[in-house]
Design an enzyme around this catalytic site. Structure first.
Site, short mmCIF file in Angstrom:
data_model
loop_
_atom_site.label_atom_id
_atom_site.label_comp_id
_atom_site.label_asym_id
_atom_site.label_seq_id
_atom_site.Cartn_x
_atom_site.Cartn_y
_atom_site.Cartn_z
N GLU A 116 0.81 -1.30 0.03
CA GLU A 116 0.07 0.03 -0.19
C GLU A 116 0.91 1.10 0.25
O GLU A 116 1.65 1.61 0.88
CB GLU A 116 -0.94 0.06 1.24
CG GLU A 116 -1.99 1.11 1.34
CD GLU A 116 -2.58 1.29 2.61
OE1 GLU A 116 -2.71 2.57 3.16
OE2 GLU A 116 -2.90 0.33 3.11
N CYS B 120 -4.21 7.24 5.86
CA CYS B 120 -3.99 6.78 4.32
C CYS B 120 -5.29 7.14 3.45
O CYS B 120 -5.09 6.94 2.17
CB CYS B 120 -3.53 5.31 4.31
SG CYS B 120 -4.55 4.23 4.98
#
Length: 528
Positions: free
Chosen positions: A263, A300
């Site tokens: 990620e 995020c």
């Protein structure tokens, strides 16, 4: 609770282990000063010992009941150690006890959720097809299920010292799959990492497993050595595009490439229709401010790019956003390197032509940053040019508001966006009900951009639910998998089919009498 590095034990195993490269210090981000020496960076020899120790523990994890017991006991011990864990994490991250208490609860919930997944057994994806001469061509006896890959390398995240770190979702899902884990600690919270690793290792010992089902290493070079070790079979990463891409390339360049589930970065675009702004401009503005500044903008899933209407309705929305952001107190980022990058990044963005800064983000003090946002005409982003910087993630409490004057401008800008974890659409009531046009078309335009699409909500906050998907097109992630939710376990498994195998030799999971009571598809029919 004292933090004792497990490397003291590792070094005692073999005289050949070299002296570590450098000490690992815990640093207070509120002052920038070192707190304590926690451990030492692992040498290549020590990484090798760690991986080999994990590999030796693979067979011990084969029993599903024991794996479930490990996950539940780990959750119990983390809850018991909660005050010490939260104290250590706050000292190293400045995220605050309230936020960290919630993150610890999420972390232990993840562990328990994966224990339930292991108990149920559906993740094994069992298919049994008996021989059938009537098929064209004829079928042999075929039986398929999934097996663990082996040792998994986990690279801990900076912004979630618990939920995406040593005891986080990557570790929990890998252990649930039957894969021992070697975690590369994040340098922003080494003491927290050591403490959590000791809790997990204790849980392993208490349920009768080798402690080496979970091992911790520190240091940049250790992280590089880890992804290249021949006994590592897969890796999970949460971090920057630059760091993640380097490790992804290293994983692919190995003599035997391995899956790398990274990620990396995400803008998490938001589209606000003119009708939605007209209907609830103040509510949307305040909601955007709360989401983009949550955790000092270090989530995020922070909404880092917004398409909002020009004109009076957009002005009302920005007035609300300005008021809410202006009331946000300065905050401390996870480390001073991130603070410097944030200050430089927003300064570069503010200096672009046609960019305005109603609330200027930047340095809030010697150790803090202040929240803010910038605006730009959407037309400036419709084609390649100097404003492309605004389409890159800036880690911290800032968002870009691109003001559009037509539906064509929305389409043009969306066509230039990279892959994302999330995409959000704010619609008016009639648009959401389908009695006014536009909602379905915008939803369809956002779907290729992200792994999770939200309507009339905000992306910060990721529910740990079976239907969750936390991933998206590159650079959001390097694979199509999720790192949150029950299906995260699939990253660490591979399917195997047995053909015409004598019943006495079959794994218990694939036998006709189903001794483990597993959900399965038996001769084309779903059971259990």
């Amino acid at each position: 609770m004292a933090v004792v590095s497990q490397w003291s034990a590792v070094r005692a195993v073999g005289k050949e282990a070299a002296v570590a490269a450098a000490p690992v210090w815990s640093v207070d981000p509120r002052t920038g000063k070192p707190r304590e020496e926690v451990a030492q960076e692992a040498t290549t020899e020590e990484v090798d010992l760690a991986v080999r120790g994990a590999h030796a523990a693979v067979a011990a994890l084969a029993d599903r009941a024991t794996r479930a017991a490990l996950l539940r006991r780990a959750a119990e011990l983390l809850d018991e150690a909660g005050p010490h864990v939260i104290e250590a994490a706050d000292a190293e991250t400045a995220l605050g006890p309230v936020r960290l208490t919630g993150e610890l609860a999420r972390t232990t919930a993840q562990l328990r959720a994966f224990a339930t997944v292991v108990d149920e057994g559906a993740f094994l994806d069992v298919y049994i097809d008996h021989a059938d001469a009537g098929q064209t061509p004829p079928w042999p006896d075929l039986r398929r299920y999934k097996v663990p890959l082996g040792v998994v390398a986990v690279y801990a995240a900076s912004n979630f010292p618990l939920a995406f770190s040593v005891p986080g979702g990557d570790t929990a899902s890998a252990l649930a799959a039957g894969c021992p884990v070697v975690v590369k600690a994040h340098p922003d919270h080494p003491a927290t990492s050591e403490l959590c690793a000791s809790v997990l290792r204790r849980a392993a010992a208490e349920v009768g497993l080798p402690e080496n089902v979970i091992t911790l290493v520190h240091g940049f070079d250790a992280g590089v050595a880890l992804v290249g070790h021949p006994l590592v079979t897969a890796a999970g990463f949460t971090g920057s595009v630059r760091g993640g891409r380097a490790l992804f390339d290293a994983a692919a360049a190995r003599p035997t490439p391995i899956p790398f589930h990274g990620e990396l970065g995400s803008l998490n675009p938001v589209v606000i229709t003119e009708a939605a702004a007209a209907e609830r401009a103040e509510e949307i503005g305040a909601g955007l401010a709360g989401s983009m500044t949550l955790g000092v903008g270090q989530f995020c899933t922070k909404p880092g790019f917004v398409l909002a209407p020009a004109g009076e309705t957009g002005d009302r929305l920005l007035k609300s956003l300005t008021a809410a952001v202006s009331d946000t107190a300065p905050g401390v980022l996870l480390d001073h390197r991130m603070r410097d990058a944030f200050v430089a990044g927003v300064a570069e963005r503010v200096a672009l032509p046609d960019v305005e800064s109603p609330v200027t983000p930047g340095a809030g003090g010697e150790h803090t940053v202040s929240a803010g946002y910038v605006t730009v005409p959407a037309a400036s982003l419709a084609a390649e040019g100097p404003h492309d910087l605004l389409l890159e993630e800036c880690f911290g409490p800032v968002t870009v508001v691109a003001r559009y004057s037509s539906a064509d401008e929305i389409t043009a800008v969306l066509s230039r966006l990279p892959g994302n974890l999330t995409a959000t659409l704010h619609l008016a009531e009639a648009e959401g009900a389908g009695t006014a046009p536009g909602g379905a078309e915008l939803l369809a335009a956002l779907t290729p951009l992200a792994g999770r699409i939200l309507v009339n909500g905000w992306p910060t906050g990721v529910a740990v639910a079976p239907a969750q998907h936390h991933g998206g097109p590159y650079p959001a992630t390097t694979s199509t998998s999720t790192s949150v939710g029950a299906t995260a376990i699939e990253r660490w498994l591979r399917p195997v089919s047995y053909q015409s195998t004598p019943a006495a030799l079959l794994p218990p999971e694939l036998r006709d009498d189903n001794p483990q009571g597993l959900p399965r598809r038996f001769n084309g029919r779903q059971e259990n």
